[in-house]
Write a protein that holds these residues in place. Structure first.
Motif, short mmCIF file in Angstrom:
data_model
loop_
_atom_site.label_atom_id
_atom_site.label_comp_id
_atom_site.label_asym_id
_atom_site.label_seq_id
_atom_site.Cartn_x
_atom_site.Cartn_y
_atom_site.Cartn_z
N THR A 51 0.72 -1.33 0.02
CA THR A 51 -0.07 0.13 0.11
C THR A 51 1.00 1.18 -0.10
O THR A 51 1.83 1.30 0.83
CB THR A 51 -0.96 -0.05 1.35
N ARG A 52 0.72 2.27 -0.95
CA ARG A 52 1.43 3.23 -1.08
C ARG A 52 0.51 4.33 -0.05
O ARG A 52 -0.67 4.52 -0.28
CB ARG A 52 1.41 4.00 -2.55
N THR A 53 1.57 5.07 0.61
CA THR A 53 1.05 6.30 1.48
C THR A 53 1.90 7.55 1.41
O THR A 53 3.18 7.40 1.47
CB THR A 53 1.30 5.47 2.98
N THR A 110 -6.08 -9.03 9.42
CA THR A 110 -6.56 -7.51 9.42
C THR A 110 -5.58 -6.71 9.26
O THR A 110 -4.08 -6.99 9.44
CB THR A 110 -7.37 -7.13 10.71
N ARG A 111 -5.74 -5.36 8.48
CA ARG A 111 -4.83 -4.25 8.37
C ARG A 111 -5.44 -3.07 8.92
O ARG A 111 -6.34 -2.59 8.27
CB ARG A 111 -4.41 -4.13 6.94
N THR A 112 -4.93 -2.75 10.10
CA THR A 112 -5.49 -1.22 10.49
C THR A 112 -4.55 -0.37 10.67
O THR A 112 -3.14 -0.62 11.03
CB THR A 112 -6.07 -1.50 11.74
N ILE A 113 -4.79 0.89 10.17
CA ILE A 113 -3.83 2.22 10.21
C ILE A 113 -4.72 3.13 11.06
O ILE A 113 -5.59 3.48 11.00
CB ILE A 113 -3.79 2.85 8.89
N PRO A 145 -8.98 -7.16 5.24
CA PRO A 145 -9.62 -5.84 5.04
C PRO A 145 -8.49 -4.75 5.63
O PRO A 145 -7.82 -4.75 6.38
CB PRO A 145 -10.83 -5.90 5.93
N PHE A 146 -8.63 -3.54 4.75
CA PHE A 146 -7.67 -2.41 5.14
C PHE A 146 -8.60 -1.26 5.73
O PHE A 146 -9.45 -0.81 4.99
CB PHE A 146 -6.93 -1.87 3.82
N ARG A 147 -8.36 -1.00 7.01
CA ARG A 147 -9.24 0.02 7.58
C ARG A 147 -8.17 1.20 8.16
O ARG A 147 -7.16 0.81 8.59
CB ARG A 147 -9.75 -0.59 8.69
N SER A 186 -13.95 7.59 13.88
CA SER A 186 -14.32 7.13 12.39
C SER A 186 -13.65 6.00 11.93
O SER A 186 -12.45 5.66 12.17
CB SER A 186 -14.14 8.25 11.29
N VAL A 187 -14.26 5.21 10.96
CA VAL A 187 -13.39 3.99 10.24
C VAL A 187 -13.84 4.00 8.75
O VAL A 187 -14.90 4.20 8.41
CB VAL A 187 -13.84 2.69 11.08
N THR A 188 -12.61 4.08 8.12
CA THR A 188 -12.75 4.10 6.64
C THR A 188 -12.21 2.68 6.10
O THR A 188 -10.97 2.46 6.44
CB THR A 188 -11.77 5.17 5.86
N GLU A 189 -13.08 2.14 5.51
CA GLU A 189 -12.55 0.59 4.91
C GLU A 189 -12.44 0.78 3.23
O GLU A 189 -13.41 1.02 2.67
CB GLU A 189 -13.34 -0.20 5.47
N ASP A 190 -11.19 0.08 2.98
CA ASP A 190 -11.01 0.10 1.37
C ASP A 190 -11.76 -1.19 0.92
O ASP A 190 -11.93 -2.15 1.48
CB ASP A 190 -9.44 -0.34 1.60
N ILE A 191 -12.23 -0.55 -0.24
CA ILE A 191 -12.92 -1.64 -1.04
C ILE A 191 -12.18 -1.73 -2.40
O ILE A 191 -12.79 -1.58 -3.61
CB ILE A 191 -14.53 -1.43 -1.21
N GLY A 192 -11.09 -1.52 -2.35
CA GLY A 192 -10.07 -1.34 -3.57
C GLY A 192 -9.88 0.12 -4.13
O GLY A 192 -10.59 0.48 -5.16
N THR A 193 -9.12 0.96 -3.57
CA THR A 193 -9.12 2.25 -4.01
C THR A 193 -7.84 3.03 -3.37
O THR A 193 -7.00 2.66 -2.69
CB THR A 193 -10.50 2.80 -3.30
N ALA A 194 -7.95 4.59 -3.84
CA ALA A 194 -7.01 5.44 -3.30
C ALA A 194 -7.99 6.51 -2.70
O ALA A 194 -8.87 6.99 -3.22
CB ALA A 194 -6.08 6.13 -4.39
N PHE A 195 -7.65 7.17 -1.37
CA PHE A 195 -8.41 7.78 -0.74
C PHE A 195 -7.49 8.72 -0.01
O PHE A 195 -6.54 8.53 0.64
CB PHE A 195 -9.72 7.30 -0.10
N GLU A 196 -8.14 9.93 0.43
CA GLU A 196 -7.51 10.89 1.47
C GLU A 196 -8.32 10.82 2.81
O GLU A 196 -9.54 10.99 2.76
CB GLU A 196 -7.56 12.20 0.91
N ILE A 197 -7.63 10.88 4.19
CA ILE A 197 -8.19 11.24 5.32
C ILE A 197 -7.75 12.71 5.91
O ILE A 197 -6.46 12.75 5.87
CB ILE A 197 -8.25 10.02 6.30
N ASP A 198 -8.82 13.44 6.05
CA ASP A 198 -8.34 14.83 6.73
C ASP A 198 -8.89 15.03 7.79
O ASP A 198 -10.14 15.57 7.84
CB ASP A 198 -8.73 15.90 5.48
#
Length: 323
Positions: free
Chosen positions: A130-132, A148-151, A169-171, A177-189
């Motif tokens: 996973t690129r971060t 599990t994979r939790t950040i 699952p990647f969370r 809040s919890v954001t769970e990946d369903i195959g994506t690129a996203f930002e948390i702000d």
């Protein structure tokens, strides 16, 4: 608070921030120190000063930069200890004691974080591919298990391009809040008011609360905000090429309050930035900020928004209203 007490409280707050800045600068003079002692002897002044210290501590604004810039006092250990004790007894948080008080949150974060940034933007790849990218003044803790994979986003904002694995699952957890990946690129702000915004660049995510209950599924260009009360609301869609634009060093501020613009730019400065005036009544600003040149950006903002910058030793900048 009554209307008659508001101006007085505002002045006291400004005075408290002024003394924090002077104590943190490392070059406060003896006459100034005497003036500070007289000022802080007032019970109300002391309470406001302590409140402002706690505020700066909670925002992690100055703990990371204060200690390294304190002047070296070339005296014996006994004299240093004696001076610190005398100042503490008088209710004074002088430079060295102030550094010890404020550096705590940053130390806690570094002990718990696996990756963190100072005033730079950092890109790296996690063990699963996973690129971060972490924005300035951000930190994450990585908790990977067999299934599990939790950040855990400890501070600041981050962008993830997830290596999808349906068996693990990647969370990303941020506040409640919890954001769970369903195959994506996203930002948390994370916002200054405690809200957590999620914006999807590609693919799909599910945003929910840690306690369960409400959840929202987002696709490319969509965003949602966790309100801090468990409520999640959809926000207006955005162009996908604007998601996490700060990764490339360019940040678009659109109709944001001046104090927020200052704090955003300050995140990328290597020195401390202190706002010592009330800025809430100034018109909002729109600007394209080059975060690689934060001092130039701060200067441009000041020129267009009736602000004045005062540059102090240790790369400290005080922000005040002009006129």
């Amino acid at each position: 608070m009554t209307g008659s007490s508001a101006p007085s409280d505002r002045i006291t707050t400004q005075e408290a921030r002024h003394w924090i800045a002077r104590l943190a600068s490392g070059d406060i003079t003896e006459p100034e120190m005497a003036a500070y002692r007289r000022w802080v002897a007032d019970v109300h002044h002391h309470a406001v000063f302590q409140h402002e210290l706690k505020l700066w501590r909670s925002l992690d604004r100055i703990g990371d930069h204060l200690a390294p810039r304190l002047p070296v006092v070339r005296q014996s250990v006994m004299r240093r200890r004696r001076r610190c004790c005398v100042l503490a007894a008088s209710g004074l948080a002088a430079a060295a004691c102030l550094a010890a008080f404020l550096v705590g949150p940053d130390l806690w974060m570094r002990l718990h974080a696996d990756h963190w940034t100072g005033h730079e933007i950092r890109a790296f790849t996690l063990a699963d591919g996973t690129r971060t990218v972490l924005d300035a003044d951000a930190a994450v803790a990585v908790h990977y298990g067999v299934r599990t994979r939790t950040i855990e986003l400890l501070r600041g904002r981050a962008w993830f391009d997830v290596r999808h694995d349906p068996t693990r699952p990647f969370r990303v957890e941020a506040a409640g809040s919890v954001t769970e990946d369903i195959g994506t690129a996203f930002e948390i702000d994370p916002h200054a008011d405690g809200k957590i915004e999620t914006t999807v660049e590609s693919g799909m995510v599910r945003v929910s609360t840690r306690e369960g209950g409400q959840s929202i599924t987002l696709t490319a260009g969509q965003r949602a905000v966790w309100q801090g009360t468990g409520q999640i609301t959809r926000q207006g869609d955005v162009a996908v090429d604007t998601v996490a634009s700060w990764r490339d060093g360019q940040l678009m501020l659109t109709a944001v309050p001046v104090h927020m613009a200052v704090s955003t730019i300050a995140r990328y400065r290597s020195g401390m930035t202190l706002v010592v005036d009330h800025l809430d009544d100034l018109p909002p600003v729109t600007a394209l900020v080059d975060v690689r040149r934060p001092d130039d950006a701060l200067g441009a903002l000041a020129a267009g928004t009736h602000l004045r910058l005062y540059h102090l030793p240790g790369n400290i900048v005080l922000v005040r209203r002009s006129g």
